[in-house]
Design an enzyme around this catalytic site. Structure first.
Site, short mmCIF file in Angstrom:
data_model
loop_
_atom_site.label_atom_id
_atom_site.label_comp_id
_atom_site.label_asym_id
_atom_site.label_seq_id
_atom_site.Cartn_x
_atom_site.Cartn_y
_atom_site.Cartn_z
N THR A 104 46.57 38.62 37.21
CA THR A 104 45.54 37.56 36.66
C THR A 104 44.36 37.63 37.02
O THR A 104 43.45 37.59 36.25
CB THR A 104 45.94 36.23 37.14
N HIS B 103 33.03 28.75 40.66
CA HIS B 103 32.86 27.44 40.57
C HIS B 103 32.15 26.63 41.69
O HIS B 103 32.29 27.09 42.79
CB HIS B 103 34.21 26.68 40.33
N ALA C 25 35.54 34.52 35.11
CA ALA C 25 34.73 34.95 35.91
C ALA C 25 33.56 33.89 36.32
O ALA C 25 32.72 34.51 36.61
CB ALA C 25 34.15 36.19 35.27
N ARG D 191 47.68 31.99 33.86
CA ARG D 191 47.63 31.11 35.28
C ARG D 191 49.07 30.78 35.55
O ARG D 191 49.76 30.76 34.94
CB ARG D 191 47.07 29.85 34.52
N CYS E 33 32.57 57.74 23.25
CA CYS E 33 32.59 58.36 24.55
C CYS E 33 34.03 58.51 24.85
O CYS E 33 34.44 58.98 26.02
CB CYS E 33 32.08 57.60 25.52
N VAL F 76 58.10 44.95 45.57
CA VAL F 76 59.03 44.39 46.22
C VAL F 76 60.21 43.96 45.54
O VAL F 76 59.94 43.02 44.89
CB VAL F 76 58.32 43.07 47.29
C1 LIG Z 1 42.23 32.51 31.67
C2 LIG Z 1 41.94 32.47 33.02
C3 LIG Z 1 40.69 32.03 33.60
C4 LIG Z 1 40.35 31.73 34.76
N1 LIG Z 1 38.94 31.77 35.19
C5 LIG Z 1 38.73 31.32 36.41
C6 LIG Z 1 37.50 31.19 36.84
O1 LIG Z 1 36.35 31.14 36.06
N2 LIG Z 1 36.90 31.29 38.25
C7 LIG Z 1 37.91 31.34 39.11
O2 LIG Z 1 37.56 31.22 40.47
N3 LIG Z 1 39.13 31.59 38.71
C8 LIG Z 1 39.48 31.72 37.49
N4 LIG Z 1 40.94 31.94 37.07
C9 LIG Z 1 41.95 32.03 38.29
C10 LIG Z 1 41.96 33.20 38.87
O3 LIG Z 1 41.91 34.32 37.79
C11 LIG Z 1 43.11 33.38 39.47
O4 LIG Z 1 43.41 32.33 40.45
C12 LIG Z 1 43.30 34.51 40.64
O5 LIG Z 1 43.22 35.62 39.61
C13 LIG Z 1 44.87 34.62 41.16
O6 LIG Z 1 44.96 35.75 41.89
P1 LIG Z 1 46.34 36.02 42.45
O7 LIG Z 1 45.90 37.32 43.48
O8 LIG Z 1 46.76 35.12 42.96
O9 LIG Z 1 47.11 36.55 41.50
P2 LIG Z 1 47.01 38.16 40.73
O10 LIG Z 1 45.90 38.84 40.53
O11 LIG Z 1 48.27 38.02 39.63
O12 LIG Z 1 47.93 39.20 41.79
C14 LIG Z 1 49.17 39.03 41.98
C15 LIG Z 1 49.60 40.39 42.26
O13 LIG Z 1 50.78 40.39 42.90
C16 LIG Z 1 51.48 41.59 42.45
N5 LIG Z 1 52.93 41.41 42.57
C17 LIG Z 1 53.73 40.29 41.92
N6 LIG Z 1 54.95 40.58 42.31
C18 LIG Z 1 55.18 41.59 43.21
C19 LIG Z 1 56.14 42.14 43.79
N7 LIG Z 1 57.46 41.77 43.80
N8 LIG Z 1 55.84 43.17 44.72
C20 LIG Z 1 54.49 43.80 44.77
N9 LIG Z 1 53.49 42.95 44.19
C21 LIG Z 1 53.83 42.09 43.04
C22 LIG Z 1 51.22 41.64 40.74
O14 LIG Z 1 51.15 42.92 40.38
C23 LIG Z 1 49.72 41.15 40.93
O15 LIG Z 1 48.78 42.37 41.02
C24 LIG Z 1 41.09 32.14 35.89
C25 LIG Z 1 42.59 32.41 35.38
C26 LIG Z 1 42.87 32.61 33.83
C27 LIG Z 1 44.42 33.00 33.60
#
Ligand SMILES: Cc1cc2nc3c(=O)[nH]c(=O)nc-3n(C[C@H](O)[C@H](O)[C@H](O)COP(=O)(O)OP(=O)(O)OC[C@H]3O[C@@H](n4cnc5c(N)ncnc54)[C@H](O)[C@@H]3O)c2cc1C
Ligand SMILES: Cc1cc2nc3c(=O)[nH]c(=O)nc-3n(C[C@H](O)[C@H](O)[C@H](O)COP(=O)(O)OP(=O)(O)OC[C@H]3O[C@@H](n4cnc5c(N)ncnc54)[C@H](O)[C@@H]3O)c2cc1C
Lengths: 469, 416
Positions: free
Chosen positions: A55, A64, A61, A325, A456, A187
């Site tokens: 995600t 907030h 980006a 999300r 490119c 995992v």
């Molecule tokens: C459309 C959209 C717009 C958004 N806009 C904003 C914004 O403007 N500002 C803001 O602050 N936030 C925004 N967000 C929210 C933000 O992007 C997320 O809250 C954030 O990226 C979540 O990060 P994360 O590390 O929890 O999840 P992720 O980035 O999904 O990371 C989780 C990781 O865990 C790994 N994983 C999963 N299962 C396993 C396993 N079993 N073993 C090993 N690895 C595993 C996955 O491969 C992944 O890389 C937005 C989200 C979306 C979808």
């Protein structure tokens, strides 16, 4: 100390890690970075071939202010704190941020009537710089806005940030400070013993005393491995369109919709790369990997965009993407410590995780101590300077000093994005190096521009292939 | 930040056929210091990676693109133009000199430069619209190309492509893509177009060894990391998926107009390139434009001829000749026509290349009559002898230019 970033082969055996973080998104890398301050043996395991690949690579980006969070919620506190921390961190490490400000534009009487309540909510969230604009002031600020807007709430501190450099900076710093990063390491199963957890991964077993679940969309599944069944992640897809850089002059602020009962709605926002974003949609899905765009989704966005910024629709589209999300059926974050299991769940970080990441890192580290982890004495993290992908300060192709030292910074390879040979070479040899063309794009912007490789593509691929071990 | 500052007489941006043609002719006719800047390491433009015949003077067979490119480069250098490669024009300096000259900013391995020129010729070419710009939904798998990327991958870099390919678009460039795919050992599963079948084209062209699916719209790509198929909707509403690991989007061209726009040049709504007159003048005095930047896309030899033809007006400009009409009149087309080029009137008596305008249509027109009118007054009416078809140029004689009222509004061209 040589940095440890592995992608293949057995995981190092020997003593169990003190802490292991599952998930290398912006949240997991932020937690790993926080833990890196302490004399602990920490591992960060990521299922895919790169950090920030879930995600975290596909959002809007925005850094907030948290003005519209649910007052008193955990999210509200962490977003506000995270915004402050990340803005400061970005300034110190070179993560591109632009404080463009946001305007919540009211298009009808109902929306205009909501604005004062939003202003009051911002105040309750401790944000005091917001103010109401009438239509004239609004069009003064945003002359290309479509006709018919009635007024706006101005939130001057909303900013845009680079979503790719942020987790990369965290991971780089964590790895430099001794955290082991294991990529392509999914995992699969978890056995929890009295002192250690044994994780069965796609690359063999890994033992750890403490465990953090930051698996994003899969946090519910990891939780179930430990016997917790308190929430289910329902992916909520957001499709977005990126418009050409030549559209950047059309818009000055982040143009937010006024939230209504129908949901958060579609925004138009500049990016730090100099593009304009339109999106996202909001669709509940059953499939946690369905990041496809759809004809309906794109049609919907175009209709919304036409109203907000009519001229935008005449511009070329550079890219289309979708993010998911991690919705859990509850408004707030699902961060929970399980002291008897030396385990912390970091779930439901839906739509503000980028902003809140550093605050989540500190909060989770605090929770780990509640489960018994002794942190030891904190030390300074190694200072880092990230490559600048943003347009607000000079990129390498504009820097005579860099080119003087090394002509590779004057050799432009990707013309649309003006990415130089020097930057590509650096990204392939970095502490957390690019291991795929997409990873290279997120570190340099190469191939991410309007021609999408017409000019490119093969040259960039050749550089990438050459550097492969 | 230091920049090397220099002055030249003419600065040409882009060393494709158009820029090289302009450079050769200008240098040969004593324009002074003529410098051509090219961002690629090799000059020649798009033909560099076209390994099929059809370039140069002999339309079929004969010279290949890379041979043609080399000949264009040699001609420009022989004539005395300075050709520099691996240097990119990145923008316009903020403070232009007061005497009507222009200053461009340049990045190259030797450092940053700022070059001031009494005349600038933009020859930055065109590119094909990629999948994203065409809003084709679906996942974001690998294996998705434009012809330009495909040709470079195969001919310049010897990179592998997939084994089963679909080509979107059946213009000449689509067939060039199919040839390149076969050279690379891939099977072309099908060529797809949303246009109806064209009887004449089938007779003129040797039939491909693949089915041509007409009246079919691409509705999406399947596959998350690697491409697995292209989904289509046929005119009758049927949908199908073509199984493939490679897809090439061809022929939907768009001018590379970044520098033109950054200079604030007026653009033409139809071509999306700078609006220009028969003397290749843009809306900014001293800035000329030639080649595919003006009208994506024409044959290489047309681009080259335009470059050469622009030399005379550039020389007149350098000599301080009479300024163009104070108020050029715009030319515009009505649907289904897409654009006309040139698309504004210029100095009295100026005629476009070979005395005719170039046009394109969005759909096939059987022997249409082109009606030229201004403010309700008919200026001319010309019947075409052949059908007008999408993806190919057709022409309109320029005899009526003298009848345009310089104070009137837009001249409209309508197909009836
Ligand atoms: C459309 C959209 C717009 C958004 N806009 C904003 C914004 O403007 N500002 C803001 O602050 N936030 C925004 N967000 C929210 C933000 O992007 C997320 O809250 C954030 O990226 C979540 O990060 P994360 O590390 O929890 O999840 P992720 O980035 O999904 O990371 C989780 C990781 O865990 C790994 N994983 C999963 N299962 C396993 C396993 N079993 N073993 C090993 N690895 C595993 C996955 O491969 C992944 O890389 C937005 C989200 C979306 C979808
Ligand atoms: C895939 C493909 C196949 C084709 N096949 C044929 C064919 O078979 N026969 C035929 O006659 N024609 C063919 N054409 C058309 C032909 O290639 C063009 O008509 C011709 O190349 C146009 O010349 P040009 O000089 O206008 O542009 P280009 O050839 O595109 O040259 C533009 C040059 O400008 C350079 N440039 C751009 N911006 C900058 C900058 N800021 N700084 C420095 N340099 C810059 C570019 O690198 C490029 O080299 C084909 C075109 C394509 C795309």
């Amino acid at each position: 100390m040589t940095p440890t970033v592995t992608r293949a082969g057995e995981l190092p055996d020997g003593d169990p890690y003190d802490v292991t973080v599952i998930g290398g998104g912006v949240v997991g890398t932020a937690i790993a970075r926080e833990l890196a301050k302490y004399p602990l043996r920490t591992a960060l395991v990521e299922a895919s071939d790169d950090i920030g690949n879930g995600t975290s690579k596909a959002n809007t980006a925005i850094l907030h202010t948290g003005f519209d969070a649910v007052p008193g919620s955990l999210e509200a506190g962490l977003v506000r704190e995270g915004q402050r921390l990340l803005a400061e961190y970005a300034a110190g490490t070179g993560i591109p941020v632009e404080r463009v400000g946001a305007l919540l534009v009211a298009w009808d009487d109902e929306q205009r009537a909501v604005l004062p309540a939003l202003l009051a909510k911002a105040e309750r969230n401790g944000y005091h710089a917001a103010r109401l604009l009438d239509a004239d002031e609004l069009y003064d600020r945003e002359p290309r806005l479509g006709p018919g807007a009635l007024g706006a709430l101005e939130v001057p501190d909303e900013s845009v940030i680079c979503p790719w450099t942020t987790p990369l900076a965290y991971a780089t710093q964590a790895v430099l400070a001794g955290v082991h990063l294991h990529l392509d390491c999914r995992v699969l199963h978890i056995d929890t013993g009295p002192d250690t957890h044994t994780l069965t991964t796609s690359r063999g077993p890994l033992r750890t005393r403490y465990l953090v679940n930051a698996a994003g969309l899969y946090a519910d599944e990891i939780d179930r491995h430990l016997g917790h069944d308190t929430f289910t992640v329902t992916p909520r897809r957001g499709q977005l369109m990126v418009f050409d850089k030549l559209a950047r002059d059309l818009v000055r602020h982040i143009l937010l919709p006024v939230p209504t009962s129908a949901g958060k709605g579609v925004l138009v926002a500049p990016t730090v790369f100099g593009n304009v974003l339109l999106g996202p949609t909001s669709e509940d899905l059953g499939d946690k990997s369905d990041t496809a765009s759809t004809a309906d989704g794109l049609h919907f966005l175009r209709e919304k965009g036409r109203r907000i910024l009519p001229e935008l629709l005449d511009e070329e589209v550079t890219a289309v993407y979708a993010g998911l999300r991690a919705a859990t059926g509850q408004e707030d974050y699902r961060i929970q410590d399980h002291p008897d299991q030396r385990y912390v769940t970091v779930g439901g970080i839906r739509s503000t995780g980028l902003t809140a990441s550093l605050a989540i890192g500190a909060h989770v580290t605090g929770l780990l101590t509640r489960t018994g982890l002794e942190l030891g004495t904190a030390r300074e993290l190694p200072g880092i300077t990230m490559p600048n992908l943003g347009e607000a300060s000079p990129r390498p192709y504009l820097r005579a000093d860099l080119i003087d030292r090394d002509p590779a910074y004057g050799t432009i390879v990707c013309h649309c994005e003006r990415v130089t040979l020097g930057e590509i070479r650096d990204a392939l040899n970095a502490t957390v190096p690019a291991r795929s063309l997409d990873g290279l794009r997120r570190r340099t912007r190469a191939r991410g521009g309007r021609c999408q490789g017409f000019s490119c593509g093969p040259a960039v691929r050749a550089l990438f292939e050459e550097a492969r071990p | 930040m230091t920049r090397d500052e220099r002055t030249v007489d003419v600065l040409i941006v882009g060393a494709g056929p158009a820029g090289l043609g302009a450079g050769a002719e200008l240098a040969a006719s004593g324009a002074g210091r003529v410098e051509i800047l090219e961002r690629e390491l090799d000059a020649g433009g798009v033909p560099r990676h076209c390994r099929h015949g059809g370039f140069g003077r002999r339309p079929r067979g004969g010279e290949t693109g890379d041979e043609y490119a080399r000949r264009c480069v040699a001609a420009a250098v022989r004539a005395g133009a300075t050709l520099r490669t691996g240097v990119t024009v990145t923008g316009w300096a903020e403070n232009a000199p007061a005497d009507g000259a222009h200053t461009l900013e340049i990045t190259g391995p030797a450092g940053l430069e700022r070059i001031t020129a009494r005349a600038v010729v933009l020859a930055t070419g065109a590119r094909e619209r990629p999948r994203s710009a065409r809003l084709v939904p679906g996942g974001r798998p690998s294996g998705v190309y434009t012809t330009g990327e495909l040709q470079q991958a195969v001919h310049l870099y010897r990179q592998p492509v997939g084994t089963r390919a679909v080509v979107i678009g059946n213009e000449a460039v689509g067939h060039a893509a199919a040839d390149t795919l076969r050279t690379a050992g891939a099977e072309v599963v099908a060529m797809v177009t949303d246009q109806p079948p064209s009887p004449a084209a089938a007779l003129l062209r040797p039939r491909g060894r693949f089915p041509l699916l007409t009246r079919a719209t691409v509705t999406g790509l399947t596959g998350r990391t690697a491409l697995t198929g292209v989904t289509l909707r046929h005119e009758d509403g049927r949908t199908t998926t073509l199984r493939c690991d490679t897809v090439v989007f061809t022929g939907d061209f768009v001018p590379d107009h970044e520098l033109a726009r950054r200079a604030g040049l007026t653009l033409d709504r139809g071509t999306r390139g700078p609006a220009y007159d028969a003397e290749y003048r843009t809306s900014l005095p001293g800035v000329f434009a030639v080649g595919n930047l003006l009208h994506a896309v024409e044959k290489a030899r047309v681009a080259s001829a335009e470059g050469r033809a622009a030399a005379a007006p550039v020389l007149r400009h350098l000599a301080g000749g009479p300024p163009p009409a104070p108020r050029p009149v715009a030319l515009a087309v009505d649907a289904p026509l897409l654009w006309i080029a040139p698309n504004r009137t210029g100095p009295a008596g100026a005629r476009p290349l070979r005395g005719r305008f170039v046009l394109r249509t969005a759909r096939r027109l059987e022997r249409p009559v082109l009606v030229v009118s201004q403010d309700g007054r008919e200026l001319d009416r010309q019947r075409l002898l052949l059908p007008a078809v999408p993806g190919r140029a057709f022409h309109l004689g320029a005899g009526w230019l003298g009848r345009v009222d310089p104070r009137g509004s837009t001249v409209r061209i309508t197909a009836v």
